[in-house]
Structures are given as structure tokens and as C-alpha cells.
Design a protein around this motif. Structure first.
Motif, PDB file in Angstrom:
ATOM      1  N   PRO A 194       0.820  -1.219   0.000  1.00 28.21           N
ATOM      2  CA  PRO A 194       0.000   0.000   0.000  1.00 28.21           C
ATOM      3  C   PRO A 194       0.854   1.269   0.000  1.00 28.21           C
ATOM      4  CG  PRO A 194      -0.918  -1.619   1.507  1.00 28.21           C
ATOM      5  CD  PRO A 194       0.399  -2.185   1.044  1.00 28.21           C
ATOM      6  N   PRO A 245      -9.444   4.734  -4.400  1.00 27.04           N
ATOM      7  CA  PRO A 245      -9.454   3.518  -3.563  1.00 27.04           C
ATOM      8  C   PRO A 245      -9.436   2.231  -4.393  1.00 27.04           C
ATOM      9  CG  PRO A 245     -11.023   5.128  -2.732  1.00 27.04           C
ATOM     10  CD  PRO A 245     -10.559   5.639  -4.065  1.00 27.04           C
ATOM     11  N   SER A 246     -10.206   2.182  -5.476  1.00 26.98           N
ATOM     12  CA  SER A 246     -10.230   0.946  -6.274  1.00 26.98           C
ATOM     13  C   SER A 246      -8.908   0.752  -7.007  1.00 26.98           C
ATOM     14  CB  SER A 246     -11.412   0.950  -7.255  1.00 26.98           C
ATOM     15  OG  SER A 246     -11.354   2.062  -8.102  1.00 26.98           O
ATOM     16  N   GLN A 283      -6.540  -0.572  -4.378  1.00 29.52           N
ATOM     17  CA  GLN A 283      -6.945  -1.946  -4.045  1.00 29.52           C
ATOM     18  C   GLN A 283      -6.471  -2.909  -5.140  1.00 29.52           C
ATOM     19  OE1 GLN A 283      -9.150  -4.390  -5.277  1.00 29.52           O
ATOM     20  NE2 GLN A 283      -8.745  -5.668  -3.493  1.00 29.52           N
ATOM     21  N   HIS A 284      -6.707  -2.508  -6.396  1.00 29.00           N
ATOM     22  CA  HIS A 284      -6.353  -3.411  -7.495  1.00 29.00           C
ATOM     23  C   HIS A 284      -4.851  -3.612  -7.623  1.00 29.00           C
ATOM     24  CE1 HIS A 284      -6.372  -5.593 -11.184  1.00 29.00           C
ATOM     25  NE2 HIS A 284      -5.734  -4.646 -11.839  1.00 29.00           N
ATOM     26  N   SER A 311      -3.446  -6.027  -5.205  1.00 37.07           N
ATOM     27  CA  SER A 311      -4.243  -7.241  -5.010  1.00 37.07           C
ATOM     28  C   SER A 311      -3.521  -8.533  -5.409  1.00 37.07           C
ATOM     29  CB  SER A 311      -5.551  -7.142  -5.809  1.00 37.07           C
ATOM     30  OG  SER A 311      -5.287  -7.187  -7.203  1.00 37.07           O
TER      31      SER A 311
END
Ligand SMILES: Nc1nc2c(ncn2[C@@H]2O[C@H](COP(=O)(O)OP(=O)(O)OP(=O)(O)O)[C@@H](O)[C@H]2O)c(=O)[nH]1
Ligand SMILES: [Mg+2]
Length: 152
Positions: free
Chosen positions: A47, A64-65, A68-69, A72
């Protein structure tokens, strides 16, 4: 007569590209174009690294997405060199939204989602220098000649 300055840029095959088994397809397109792979590594982006990489997008609705991706799963980071490598690599990558990216581009041919859009490519020489330093040390760049370099 050769045209365009020799540039270095950062390419990431994002987690969707690695998990879909498209690393070879994407790297092959860069190689066939004549770009030279100077360094490569697989890694899981933390992160903290994601925030530094995508600092310009902090506060945007999709941030945020995006974070996150990119965190991941594993990514492949590549340092790529060639004449006009920054704009040429962006052309190969295609527009951000794969639903409108041109056929013939990585995103246009192989992706449908704007978050899982397979690849990252630096958008300017300044971004490339900043981003390359996030993933590679100078000692990690390997100097060598490509066979047939005179044709590129
Ligand atoms: N959901 C969504 N995601 C977006 C949008 N704009 C950008 N993104 C995501 O954020 C990433 C970074 O955005 P940009 O830097 O503007 O686009 P880009 O330079 O084509 O893509 P990168 O090479 O990944 O930096 C994109 O690759 C997308 O995954 C958007 O409007 N909606
Ligand atoms: Mg970008």
C-alpha cells in the motif's frame, strides 16, 4: 536516420495481467516493437508503494479501487528503453478505458475494465524517471546490445 531520443520508461503488468497469464503477450508486444528490456522483477506492491506511485490520483473517486487493485496480487515491473520509449509505450498500451481503447493496443485488444486495464506505462519523461526510481536501483539496469538494433 534514427529519430527520437533514447528514453527509459516504466511498464507494470498489473495483477489482472499476471493472473490472466498475459505477461508473455504484453512483454512480447514491447519486444517486437523494438524496445529493450533493461530490468524486470515480479513483486507484490505494498500500500505504501502504491500511494507513492499513484500520488497524483489521491482524492479522486477511483483512487481507492486503483490502490486496491494494484496491491491485489503480483505485478511485473519492467524498465524499458528505446527511441521515444515513453510515447511509444503509451501507444502500445492504449487509452485508459479499454472500452474505447483502439484495437491493436494492449487495452483495446485484451481488456474491458478500466480498473483491471492490464498495464501501467509512464506518461512523461519526468514521470518515468520518478516511477523507475520507485522500482529499480541504477545497478539493476543491464547494459547489452539487442541483435538487429540497427533496424530499430
Ligand atoms: N474506475 C476508474 N478508474 C480510473 C479512471 N481514470 C483512471 N482510472 C484508473 O487509474 C489508473 C491511473 O489513471 P491515469 O494515470 O489517468 O491513466 P493511465 O495513465 O492511462 O493509466 P496508468 O498507466 O495505470 O497510469 C488507470 O489505469 C485506471 O486503472 C476513471 O475515470 N474511473
Ligand atoms: Mg497514468
Amino acid at each position: 536516420m534514427a529519430e527520437g531520443n533514447v528514453e527509459r520508461t516504466l511498464v507494470l503488468v498489473k495483477p489482472d495481467g499476471v493472473r490472466r497469464g498475459l505477461v508473455g503477450e504484453i512483454v512480447g508486444r514491447l519486444e517486437r516493437k523494438g524496445l529493450k528490456l533493461l530490468a524486470a522483477k515480479t513483486l507484490r506492491i505494498t500500500p505504501e508503494l502504491a500511494q507513492r506511485h499513484y500520488a497524483e490520483h489521491q482524492g479522486k473517486p477511483f483512487y481507492p479501487s486503483l490502490i486496491q487493485h494494484i496491491t491485489s496480487g503480483p505485478v511485473l515491473a519492467l524498465a524499458v528503453e528505446g527511441r521515444s520509449a515513453v510515447p511509444v509505450t503509451r501507444l502500445i498500451t492504449g487509452a485508459t478505458n479499454p472500452q474505447t481503447a483502439a484495437p491493436g493496443t494492449v487495452r483495446g485488444d485484451l481488456a474491458l475494465g478500466i480498473t483491471p486495464n492490464l498495464v501501467h506505462a509512464s506518461d512523461s519523461l519526468e514521470s518515468a524517471a520518478r516511477e523507475l526510481a520507485l522500482y529499480f536501483t541504477p545497478e539493476e539496469y543491464l547494459a547489452y546490445s539487442r541483435v538487429g538494433e540497427e533496424y530499430f
